[in-house]
Motif scaffolding. Structure first.
Motif, PDB file in Angstrom:
ATOM      1  N   PRO A 116      45.421  46.927  -1.625  1.00  0.00           N
ATOM      2  CA  PRO A 116      45.430  45.703  -0.810  1.00  0.00           C
ATOM      3  C   PRO A 116      46.840  45.189  -0.525  1.00  0.00           C
ATOM      4  O   PRO A 116      47.094  44.615   0.535  1.00  0.00           O
ATOM      5  CB  PRO A 116      44.629  44.707  -1.657  1.00  0.00           C
ATOM      6  CG  PRO A 116      43.745  45.560  -2.497  1.00  0.00           C
ATOM      7  CD  PRO A 116      44.556  46.771  -2.820  1.00  0.00           C
ATOM      8  N   VAL A 117      47.751  45.401  -1.481  1.00  0.00           N
ATOM      9  CA  VAL A 117      49.144  44.972  -1.272  1.00  0.00           C
ATOM     10  C   VAL A 117      49.779  45.780  -0.142  1.00  0.00           C
ATOM     11  O   VAL A 117      50.459  45.236   0.731  1.00  0.00           O
ATOM     12  CB  VAL A 117      49.949  45.126  -2.575  1.00  0.00           C
ATOM     13  CG1 VAL A 117      51.430  44.807  -2.341  1.00  0.00           C
ATOM     14  CG2 VAL A 117      49.379  44.235  -3.669  1.00  0.00           C
ATOM     15  N   SER A 119      48.288  47.240   2.266  1.00  0.00           N
ATOM     16  CA  SER A 119      47.651  46.880   3.527  1.00  0.00           C
ATOM     17  C   SER A 119      48.150  45.546   4.054  1.00  0.00           C
ATOM     18  O   SER A 119      48.444  45.398   5.240  1.00  0.00           O
ATOM     19  CB  SER A 119      46.131  46.831   3.342  1.00  0.00           C
ATOM     20  OG  SER A 119      45.493  46.427   4.526  1.00  0.00           O
ATOM     21  N   SER A 120      48.286  44.572   3.158  1.00  0.00           N
ATOM     22  CA  SER A 120      48.683  43.229   3.612  1.00  0.00           C
ATOM     23  C   SER A 120      50.145  43.182   4.057  1.00  0.00           C
ATOM     24  O   SER A 120      50.492  42.460   4.994  1.00  0.00           O
ATOM     25  CB  SER A 120      48.435  42.207   2.507  1.00  0.00           C
ATOM     26  OG  SER A 120      49.230  42.506   1.370  1.00  0.00           O
ATOM     27  N   LEU A 121      51.003  43.953   3.371  1.00  0.00           N
ATOM     28  CA  LEU A 121      52.432  43.934   3.714  1.00  0.00           C
ATOM     29  C   LEU A 121      52.826  45.052   4.660  1.00  0.00           C
ATOM     30  O   LEU A 121      53.992  45.131   5.068  1.00  0.00           O
ATOM     31  CB  LEU A 121      53.278  44.031   2.428  1.00  0.00           C
ATOM     32  CG  LEU A 121      53.114  42.875   1.428  1.00  0.00           C
ATOM     33  CD1 LEU A 121      53.980  43.135   0.195  1.00  0.00           C
ATOM     34  CD2 LEU A 121      53.495  41.544   2.076  1.00  0.00           C
ATOM     35  N   LYS A 122      51.841  45.926   4.994  1.00  0.00           N
ATOM     36  CA  LYS A 122      52.100  47.050   5.879  1.00  0.00           C
ATOM     37  C   LYS A 122      53.267  47.913   5.381  1.00  0.00           C
ATOM     38  O   LYS A 122      54.240  48.199   6.081  1.00  0.00           O
ATOM     39  CB  LYS A 122      52.385  46.574   7.301  1.00  0.00           C
ATOM     40  CG  LYS A 122      51.218  45.858   7.957  1.00  0.00           C
ATOM     41  CD  LYS A 122      51.568  45.415   9.357  1.00  0.00           C
ATOM     42  CE  LYS A 122      50.357  44.842  10.088  1.00  0.00           C
ATOM     43  NZ  LYS A 122      49.694  43.737   9.365  1.00  0.00           N
ATOM     44  N   ASN A 159      58.151  39.739  -2.030  1.00  0.00           N
ATOM     45  CA  ASN A 159      56.850  39.742  -1.361  1.00  0.00           C
ATOM     46  C   ASN A 159      55.846  40.621  -2.101  1.00  0.00           C
ATOM     47  O   ASN A 159      54.668  40.265  -2.233  1.00  0.00           O
ATOM     48  CB  ASN A 159      57.001  40.235   0.078  1.00  0.00           C
ATOM     49  CG  ASN A 159      57.775  39.249   0.938  1.00  0.00           C
ATOM     50  OD1 ASN A 159      57.809  38.054   0.628  1.00  0.00           O
ATOM     51  ND2 ASN A 159      58.384  39.740   2.015  1.00  0.00           N
ATOM     52  N   ALA A 163      52.383  39.362  -3.710  1.00  0.00           N
ATOM     53  CA  ALA A 163      51.147  39.974  -3.202  1.00  0.00           C
ATOM     54  C   ALA A 163      50.384  40.670  -4.313  1.00  0.00           C
ATOM     55  O   ALA A 163      49.143  40.646  -4.346  1.00  0.00           O
ATOM     56  CB  ALA A 163      51.486  40.968  -2.091  1.00  0.00           C
ATOM     57  N   THR A 164      51.096  41.278  -5.244  1.00  0.00           N
ATOM     58  CA  THR A 164      50.437  41.967  -6.353  1.00  0.00           C
ATOM     59  C   THR A 164      49.746  40.971  -7.270  1.00  0.00           C
ATOM     60  O   THR A 164      48.628  41.219  -7.761  1.00  0.00           O
ATOM     61  CB  THR A 164      51.455  42.806  -7.145  1.00  0.00           C
ATOM     62  OG1 THR A 164      52.099  43.732  -6.259  1.00  0.00           O
ATOM     63  CG2 THR A 164      50.777  43.557  -8.276  1.00  0.00           C
ATOM     64  N   GLN A 166      48.523  38.115  -6.413  1.00  0.00           N
ATOM     65  CA  GLN A 166      47.336  37.646  -5.710  1.00  0.00           C
ATOM     66  C   GLN A 166      46.258  38.704  -5.712  1.00  0.00           C
ATOM     67  O   GLN A 166      45.062  38.401  -5.907  1.00  0.00           O
ATOM     68  CB  GLN A 166      47.705  37.268  -4.275  1.00  0.00           C
ATOM     69  CG  GLN A 166      46.553  36.670  -3.483  1.00  0.00           C
ATOM     70  CD  GLN A 166      46.024  35.394  -4.113  1.00  0.00           C
ATOM     71  OE1 GLN A 166      46.799  34.502  -4.440  1.00  0.00           O
ATOM     72  NE2 GLN A 166      44.708  35.300  -4.302  1.00  0.00           N
ATOM     73  N   SER A 167      46.639  39.954  -5.515  1.00  0.00           N
ATOM     74  CA  SER A 167      45.653  41.039  -5.509  1.00  0.00           C
ATOM     75  C   SER A 167      45.008  41.200  -6.863  1.00  0.00           C
ATOM     76  O   SER A 167      43.794  41.437  -6.970  1.00  0.00           O
ATOM     77  CB  SER A 167      46.331  42.351  -5.087  1.00  0.00           C
ATOM     78  OG  SER A 167      45.420  43.424  -5.114  1.00  0.00           O
ATOM     79  N   ASN A 170      42.368  38.544  -7.297  1.00  0.00           N
ATOM     80  CA  ASN A 170      41.158  38.849  -6.543  1.00  0.00           C
ATOM     81  C   ASN A 170      40.339  39.947  -7.212  1.00  0.00           C
ATOM     82  O   ASN A 170      39.096  39.893  -7.258  1.00  0.00           O
ATOM     83  CB  ASN A 170      41.506  39.270  -5.119  1.00  0.00           C
ATOM     84  CG  ASN A 170      42.204  38.156  -4.364  1.00  0.00           C
ATOM     85  OD1 ASN A 170      42.017  36.979  -4.694  1.00  0.00           O
ATOM     86  ND2 ASN A 170      42.967  38.516  -3.346  1.00  0.00           N
TER      87      ASN A 170
END
Length: 512
Positions: A116-117, A119-122, A159, A163-164, A166-167, A170
């Motif tokens: 997911p990280v 994917s979200s940060l491309k 970032n 993001a990690t 948060q992932s 989740n």
């Protein structure tokens, strides 16, 4: 017989010998040998050690400059458990949470959290590549998880860390057990957001340079010690003392122009090297040989160790002090004395020993003093037999009655036995040892060759000694650098006569 006129001597040769020379080590010095050896190694190899240390520093600095800076960003997550609020539930919940924290920290580097990280940060990387940048730690007895990310881009690192975290929150919310209302019993809350780092964590230039310096010094010292351990050449007086208990009676400074001016005592009497020969003369006077006769055989382990020039200069130094000296070239294989002393060498010792000529007819007075030079003469087919003959013994006994010092220049000990045979008939042998040239095994073998035939060893003369650097340690007592001039005006009278076309039989006899 030869007629000599009285002259005041530089010193009284009949004075009792002291028994201990300047070159001999005292018992108190023995305990310092080991420490002195290590210090000598460091002094001798300090340039090499310094070079390696600088290379280590340069390598570390170069590595630090070439390597891209790496930045680290860190976020922190708090783990809690929903409970009813009773004391027992709180205790159980706290224990459960601490057990879960380790599991959650291990989840951070798994694809379920990292995909997911990406994917979200491309991000242009896969989960395995991202896992090498991300790490998680859980301090003991806490319910905190620290997520750290290292990368060459500080913004990206911050970032990814956020993001990690948060992932992970989740994922735990999805996979953990839920209560009757469908809510997860475990809650993750990000308590610290990752900020963009301003300074890199790697490379650490001061630490790298310090490590490079330490590694360079360690390598330099190690190699210097190893080189000294593997070095089997005689370089200092201590090396000689470890092989034999006989004294070092002199040391001769290295002179790059020795081949051009072998008779330094006559050519440049004020030089440090000339002074070292006068110091050798002094030590030789007080050498305890246990007999009134002073007949010495100058030899060495191998060739090219400076024995011939040493004995020639010693003879001149003794002559300048008023002693009656005869210098005999007993090297019947490669004679050099006639060349050095600039006398006729077609007839000499060989002719005397086989009865073909009288001593008075082939010996040459040298200079204005009382020095007499006897060349080797024709090279015989049986040098060892001639030197060991009864005729040689009779000649030595005759010369000892007429001269204060009888000096022989003999061949090296290891190639041939001539010097050992001759030394047995003399008061003692003086072994020339070339610093940095003679191997310790060669010197030991030379000493053994003399001891095997019962030939006395009077001492050693270290030649080609360095006048600068750590290798010159302790050699000041041999006269280097004192700047003494002519001693008692004697050297002024030592001017070798020009000998071309000179006939044999020039030695003055009584009544002539």
């Amino acid at each position: 017989m030869w007629q000599y006129f009285p002259a005041e001597r530089w010193d009284d040769p009949g004075r009792p010998a002291t028994g201990t020379l300047q070159g001999a080590a005292t018992s108190g010095e023995g305990c310092r040998v080991e420490l002195r050896d290590y210090i000598a190694v460091l002094r001798k190899g300090w340039v090499f050690i310094l070079v390696l240390a600088l290379v280590g520093v340069a390598a570390a600095a170069g590595f630090s400059l070439v390597k891209k800076p790496v930045y680290a960003a860190s976020a922190q997550v708090f783990v809690s458990t929903e409970t009813s609020g009773s004391a027992s539930d709180l205790a159980q919940g706290n224990t459960f949470t601490q057990q879960r924290v380790l599991t959650y920290s291990n989840l951070v580097s798994t694809p379920i959290v990292l995909l997911p990280v990406i994917s979200s940060l491309k991000l242009d990387m896969n989960a395995d590549q991202l896992a090498t940048m991300v790490s998680a730690t859980a301090p003991t007895s806490t319910t905190l998880i620290s997520i750290s990310v290292e990368g060459t881009d500080p913004v990206q690192a911050a970032n990814i860390a956020n993001a990690t975290s948060q992932s992970l929150t989740n994922v735990v919310q999805d996979i953990e057990a839920t209560d009757a209302s469908g809510k997860s019993t475990v809650k993750l809350t990000r308590v610290k957001q990752a900020d963009v780092p301003s300074t890199p964590v790697s490379p650490n230039v001061p630490v790298n340079v310090a490590l490079g310096l330490l590694v360079g010094l360690a390598l330099g010292i190690g190699i210097a010690v190893l080189r000294e351990t593997l070095d089997n050449r005689v370089r200092t007086e201590l090396d000689v003392e470890k092989i034999s208990d006989k004294p070092v009676i002199g040391g001769i400074a290295y002179d790059a122009k020795a081949a051009e001016r072998p008779l330094i005592v006559q050519v440049d009497p004020r030089s440090p090297r000339a002074e070292s020969f006068r110091t050798l003369r002094t030590n030789l006077q007080f050498l305890d040989i246990g007999t009134g006769a002073r007949t010495f055989v100058m030899t060495s382990s191998m060739q090219s160790e400076g024995k011939s020039t040493t004995v020639a200069n010693l003879a001149i130094a003794l002559d300048s002090a008023g002693f009656r000296v005869i210098l005999i070239d007993a090297d019947l294989r490669r004679p050099r004395v006639a060349e050095y002393m600039d006398v006729e060498g077609n007839a000499g010792l060989t002719d005397v020993l086989i009865g073909r000529a009288d001593l008075e007819d082939v010996a040459h007075p040298w200079g204005r003093g009382k020095l007499v030079v006897l060349p080797a003469g024709p090279i015989p087919p049986n040098p060892s037999e001639l030197l060991g003959s009864r005729a040689m013994q009779d000649l030595i006994e005759r010369l000892e009655q007429q001269f204060d010092y009888v000096l022989f220049d003999a061949p090296p000990l290891l190639p041939v036995t001539d010097a050992a045979i001759l030394a047995k008939k003399a008061s003692g042998a003086i072994i020339a040892v070339a610093s940095g040239h003679t191997h310790k095994g060669q010197l030991a073998a030379a000493i053994a060759s003399l001891e095997n035939v019962g030939a006395p060893i009077s001492g050693f003369v270290i030649t080609k000694m360095p006048v600068k650097g750590p290798g010159a340690y302790g050699y000041g007592r041999y006269g280097y650098g004192y700047g003494y001039g002519q001693d008692d005006g004697a050297t002024a009278s030592v001017t070798p006569p020009k000998q071309p076309g000179k006939k044999l039989g020039v030695l003055r006899r009584a009544g002539r």
